[in-house]
Scaffold this active site. Structure first.
Site: not given
Ligand code: IPE
Ligand code: IPE
Ligand code: MG
Length: 240
Positions: A23, A72
Site C-alpha cells: 500500500d 479496488n
Molecule cells: C489494499 O490497499 C489493497 C492492495 C494493496 C491491493 P487499499 O489501498 O485498497 O486499502 P484501503 O482502501 O486503504 O483499505
Molecule cells: C496500493 O497503493 C495499490 C493498490 C491498491 C492497487 P494505493 O493505490 O492504495 O496507494 P494509496 O494508499 O492511495 O497511497
Molecule cells: Mg491504499
C-alpha cells in the site's frame, strides 16, 4: 546451554510464507508531484526487485503479494484500467523470468471479472511455471478474503460433502491458497493498520508488521528490518 541453542535458532528463523499488502503507491506519487499511475509503475518495479531479493537472499518458500482487491474496482475508471494495463503488459515476460529462476506462479482471486487478455496471460503463466519447485509466488489480483471463503462454502455445498467431513484441512483445500501454508509474516506498508479483506482465513495466526514506508520505497533494507522484527518474536499459538 539450551538457552544459547534456542537463541541461535530464533535468530536464524525465517518465515515460510510472507504476505504483503503493498500500500501507498498513490501517496508516494503525490509526494513526488507525479500522477498516481506513476506510483503504480514504481510499485510494480519494487515488487519485481523484492521477489528476486526474497528468493535469492532468503530462499523464502512462499510469497504472496496483494496487487488488486475486489474493492479496488470502486476507484476511478482510469486508475483501474491503468493498473490492469500495467499488469497485462508485464505478466508474460515476468513469467518467463520466474520460470528461469524456478519460481511457480499462482493466481489468488477471481479471474472472471478480469479482461480476457489478462486472464489468458495469468493462465498461461501458471501453466508455464506449474512444475517449478522453487519459491511459490502468489499473485492476489482481484482478490477478496470474504468472497474466497464464500466460494469455498459454495463448492463444498455443491459437492454435497457431509458436514462431519468438513474440517480445517478440507476447508483449506477449497480456498484459492489450496496447497499453500498459512501466512507466517504479514506486512503492510503505507501506514494503515488494517487488513483490507486480505487472506482472512490464512492469517489467523500471522505475525503482523506495519510500516509507514510507502510501497515504492520499501527496499531491501526495509524487508531486512521486517525479517529481523519477525525473528525477535515469540510465537505461542495459544500455548505457553
Ligand atoms: C489494499 O490497499 C489493497 C492492495 C494493496 C491491493 P487499499 O489501498 O485498497 O486499502 P484501503 O482502501 O486503504 O483499505
Ligand atoms: C496500493 O497503493 C495499490 C493498490 C491498491 C492497487 P494505493 O493505490 O492504495 O496507494 P494509496 O494508499 O492511495 O497511497
Ligand atoms: Mg491504499
Amino acid at each position: 546451554m539450551e538457552a544459547t541453542a534456542s537463541t541461535t535458532e530464533e535468530k536464524t528463523r525465517l518465515p515460510n510464507h510472507i504476505a504483503i499488502i503493498m500500500d501507498g503507491n498513490g501517496r508516494w506519487a503525490e509526494c513526488h508531484g507525479l500522477p498516481r499511475f506513476q506510483g503504480h509503475l514504481a510499485g510494480l518495479e519494487r515488487a519485481r526487485s523484492l521477489i528476486r531479493y526474497l528468493n535469492n537472499k532468503y530462499h523464502i518458500k512462499y510469497l504472496t503479494l496483494y496487487g488488486f482487491s475486489t474493492e479496488n474496482w470502486s476507484r476511478p475508471r482510469d486508475e483501474v484500467s491503468g493498473i490492469l494495463g500495467i499488469f497485462a503488459e508485464i505478466i508474460d515476460q515476468e513469467a518467463l523470468a520466474f520460470h528461469k529462476q524456478g519460481i511457480r506462479l499462482c493466481h489468488l482471486g477471481r479471474l472472471e471479472e478480469l479482461p480476457p487478455g489478462l486472464r489468458k496471460s495469468i493462465k498461461r503463466s501458471m501453466e508455464l511455471t506449474k512444475n517449478n519447485t522453487g519459491m511459490t509466488f502468489g499473485l492476489a489480483f482481484n482478490y477478496g478474503g470474504r468472497i474466497e471463503i464464500l466460494e469455498a462454502v459454495r463448492r463444498i455445498v455443491a459437492e454435497n460433502i457431509p458436514p462431519q467431513n468438513i474440517d480445517e484441512n478440507l476447508f483449506n483445500n477449497y480456498l484459492y491458497t489450496a496447497g499453500i501454508p498459512d501466512v507466517d509474516l504479514l506486512i503492510r506498508t503505507g501506514g494503515e493498520f488494517r487488513i483490507s479483506n486480505f487472506l482472512l482465513w490464512q492469517s489467523a495466526y500471522s505475525e503482523y508488521y506495519f510500516t509507514d514506508v510507502f510501497w515504492p520505497d520499501f527496499n531491501e533494507k526495509e524487508i531486512d528490518k521486517a525479517l529481523l522484527s519477525y525473528r525477535q518474536r515469540q510465537r505461542r499459538f495459544g500455548g505457553l
